[in-house]
Design a protein around this motif. Sequence first.
Motif, short mmCIF file in Angstrom:
data_model
loop_
_atom_site.label_atom_id
_atom_site.label_comp_id
_atom_site.label_asym_id
_atom_site.label_seq_id
_atom_site.Cartn_x
_atom_site.Cartn_y
_atom_site.Cartn_z
N MET A 279 0.82 -1.20 0.00
CA MET A 279 0.00 0.00 0.00
C MET A 279 0.86 1.26 0.00
SD MET A 279 -2.44 1.69 2.86
CE MET A 279 -0.98 2.60 3.37
N VAL A 280 1.92 1.25 0.80
CA VAL A 280 2.79 2.42 0.85
C VAL A 280 3.48 2.64 -0.49
CG1 VAL A 280 4.79 3.46 1.98
CG2 VAL A 280 3.13 2.19 3.34
N LYS A 281 3.89 1.57 -1.16
CA LYS A 281 4.47 1.72 -2.50
C LYS A 281 3.47 2.35 -3.47
CE LYS A 281 7.72 -2.19 -2.32
NZ LYS A 281 8.07 -3.51 -2.92
N ALA A 282 2.24 1.85 -3.45
CA ALA A 282 1.21 2.41 -4.33
C ALA A 282 0.90 3.86 -3.96
CB ALA A 282 -0.05 1.56 -4.25
N LEU A 283 0.94 4.16 -2.67
CA LEU A 283 0.71 5.53 -2.21
C LEU A 283 1.79 6.47 -2.75
CD1 LEU A 283 -0.94 7.23 0.04
CD2 LEU A 283 1.06 6.80 1.46
N LYS A 284 3.03 6.03 -2.70
CA LYS A 284 4.14 6.85 -3.20
C LYS A 284 4.01 7.07 -4.71
CE LYS A 284 8.20 5.59 -1.40
NZ LYS A 284 9.24 4.67 -0.85
N ALA A 285 3.62 6.02 -5.43
CA ALA A 285 3.43 6.17 -6.88
C ALA A 285 2.31 7.16 -7.18
CB ALA A 285 3.14 4.81 -7.50
N ALA A 286 1.21 7.07 -6.42
CA ALA A 286 0.09 7.99 -6.63
C ALA A 286 0.51 9.43 -6.34
CB ALA A 286 -1.09 7.58 -5.76
N TYR A 287 1.33 9.61 -5.31
CA TYR A 287 1.80 10.96 -4.98
C TYR A 287 2.66 11.53 -6.11
CZ TYR A 287 3.79 14.79 -2.25
OH TYR A 287 4.16 16.04 -1.80
N LEU A 288 3.53 10.70 -6.66
CA LEU A 288 4.38 11.16 -7.76
C LEU A 288 3.54 11.48 -9.00
CD1 LEU A 288 7.37 8.67 -7.39
CD2 LEU A 288 7.36 11.12 -6.84
N ASP A 289 2.54 10.65 -9.28
CA ASP A 289 1.72 10.84 -10.48
C ASP A 289 0.74 11.99 -10.34
OD1 ASP A 289 2.95 8.73 -11.74
OD2 ASP A 289 1.43 7.26 -11.18
N SER A 290 0.10 12.10 -9.17
CA SER A 290 -1.01 13.05 -9.01
C SER A 290 -0.60 14.40 -8.46
CB SER A 290 -2.08 12.45 -8.09
OG SER A 290 -2.56 11.24 -8.60
N ILE A 291 0.47 14.45 -7.68
CA ILE A 291 0.85 15.69 -7.01
C ILE A 291 2.14 16.27 -7.58
CG2 ILE A 291 1.35 16.77 -4.80
CD1 ILE A 291 -1.51 15.72 -5.09
N VAL A 292 3.20 15.50 -7.53
CA VAL A 292 4.49 16.02 -7.98
C VAL A 292 4.45 16.36 -9.47
CG1 VAL A 292 6.94 15.47 -8.29
CG2 VAL A 292 5.76 14.79 -6.20
N ARG A 293 3.86 15.49 -10.27
CA ARG A 293 3.81 15.72 -11.72
C ARG A 293 3.04 16.98 -12.07
NH1 ARG A 293 2.14 10.71 -15.37
NH2 ARG A 293 4.17 10.04 -14.56
N ASP A 294 2.06 17.35 -11.22
CA ASP A 294 1.21 18.50 -11.52
C ASP A 294 1.74 19.80 -10.93
OD1 ASP A 294 -0.46 16.82 -12.87
OD2 ASP A 294 -1.83 16.53 -11.18
N THR A 295 2.88 19.78 -10.31
CA THR A 295 3.42 20.98 -9.71
C THR A 295 4.87 21.18 -10.14
OG1 THR A 295 4.18 19.79 -7.75
CG2 THR A 295 1.97 20.73 -7.66
N SER A 296 5.31 22.38 -10.15
CA SER A 296 6.70 22.67 -10.53
C SER A 296 7.63 22.52 -9.36
CB SER A 296 6.79 24.09 -11.09
OG SER A 296 6.34 25.04 -10.12
N SER A 297 7.10 22.52 -8.12
CA SER A 297 7.93 22.39 -6.93
C SER A 297 7.22 21.57 -5.90
CB SER A 297 8.23 23.77 -6.32
OG SER A 297 8.88 23.64 -5.07
N VAL A 298 7.87 20.44 -5.49
CA VAL A 298 7.28 19.59 -4.47
C VAL A 298 7.05 20.36 -3.20
CG1 VAL A 298 7.73 17.60 -2.99
CG2 VAL A 298 8.28 17.48 -5.42
N ASP A 299 7.96 21.26 -2.85
CA ASP A 299 7.86 21.97 -1.59
C ASP A 299 6.70 22.96 -1.56
OD1 ASP A 299 10.02 20.67 -0.50
OD2 ASP A 299 11.46 22.13 -1.28
N SER A 300 6.07 23.21 -2.73
CA SER A 300 4.92 24.12 -2.72
C SER A 300 3.64 23.44 -2.28
CB SER A 300 4.70 24.70 -4.13
OG SER A 300 4.28 23.68 -5.02
N ILE A 301 3.69 22.12 -2.17
CA ILE A 301 2.49 21.39 -1.76
C ILE A 301 2.36 21.42 -0.25
CG2 ILE A 301 1.32 19.16 -1.81
CD1 ILE A 301 1.56 20.49 -4.50
N VAL A 302 1.27 21.95 0.23
CA VAL A 302 1.01 21.98 1.64
C VAL A 302 -0.40 21.53 1.90
CG1 VAL A 302 2.71 23.75 2.16
CG2 VAL A 302 0.38 24.42 1.59
#
Length: 302
Positions: A279-302
């Motif tokens: 589950m944690v592996k799938a969670l990390k993949a979803a974060y990379l696909d849904s959040i990081v990919r859609d933003t120019s800076s990971v640190d801007s996500i709050v």
Amino acid sequence: AGRDMTTEVPCLRVLLDPTLLGLIFDNAISNAFKHGHTDHPDVKLAIESMGNVQEQPKQMVMLSFRVTNMANPQRPALTQEYISNVLAGKGQQGRPTSAISDQIGLQHTYLAAEAHGMTISFAQTGPIVQLELQVQAEVLPTRDSAEHQRPSRDLSAFPPNRKICCIDDSRTARRLLHHNLVTWAQTNDVKVFGQEVSEVDLFVSEVLAGAHIAILDQHLAYGGDNNVLGTDIARRLVAQGYSGLICIRSANMATEDQEQYAEAGAHCWFGKDMIMKDMVKALKAAYLDSIVRDTSSVDSIV
């Protein structure tokens, strides 16, 4: 301090009743922390499969579940006579400092084990208190076959130290989520909620105060009108502008259920029978696909 739990769990899917197991281990793990050694309870959950598991159709495997902890030296040691009296509805007097939980909790644990056809033993040997259950279970196919048909997802880009908030009405699930997220998601910033219905608002506030990932139990059962759906909490988060990852954990994974999770704003959803590490592996993949990919800076996500 002293609230960490060690786990040894095989990568194996079996068919068992999650409600009965939840009742058993909610009681057992909570009691181990509550009545064990004050400073060093050393609580451990170990699951062992006996025999060679081939994942053949209808294969049965004998499983051993053990919850152990260090006894509190300030409390009287457990005796089989006392445990027998508790199970018979006796032993209510003269033992205010018992090393076990309230008698009702122990009775319910034994009843749940009996309902599931488990053999159960509870004893103290020296400083170690151990609850052990054994049961035969049908082995289910793993979920890995589909994964092997496509390239493995590179999760190295997942950023460390993400703030993750979880809400679940099960004490066992909360502890397992915390342990596995800290272990596999490279973060110590994991907060868990859900012991009582009042923690729903606390969870929402904490998520909105800078969480990168929110993990929601779909069915938070507190009784009657106090029951809460994870999808309702997800809608609250979306309505208040939350832009992090929203995940639903549920025992219901039919197509129509998954459509409801997506409609509520969840980015991903996982069955409760899914191995936590997976589950944690799938969670990390979803974060990379849904959040990081859609933003120019990971640190801007709050």
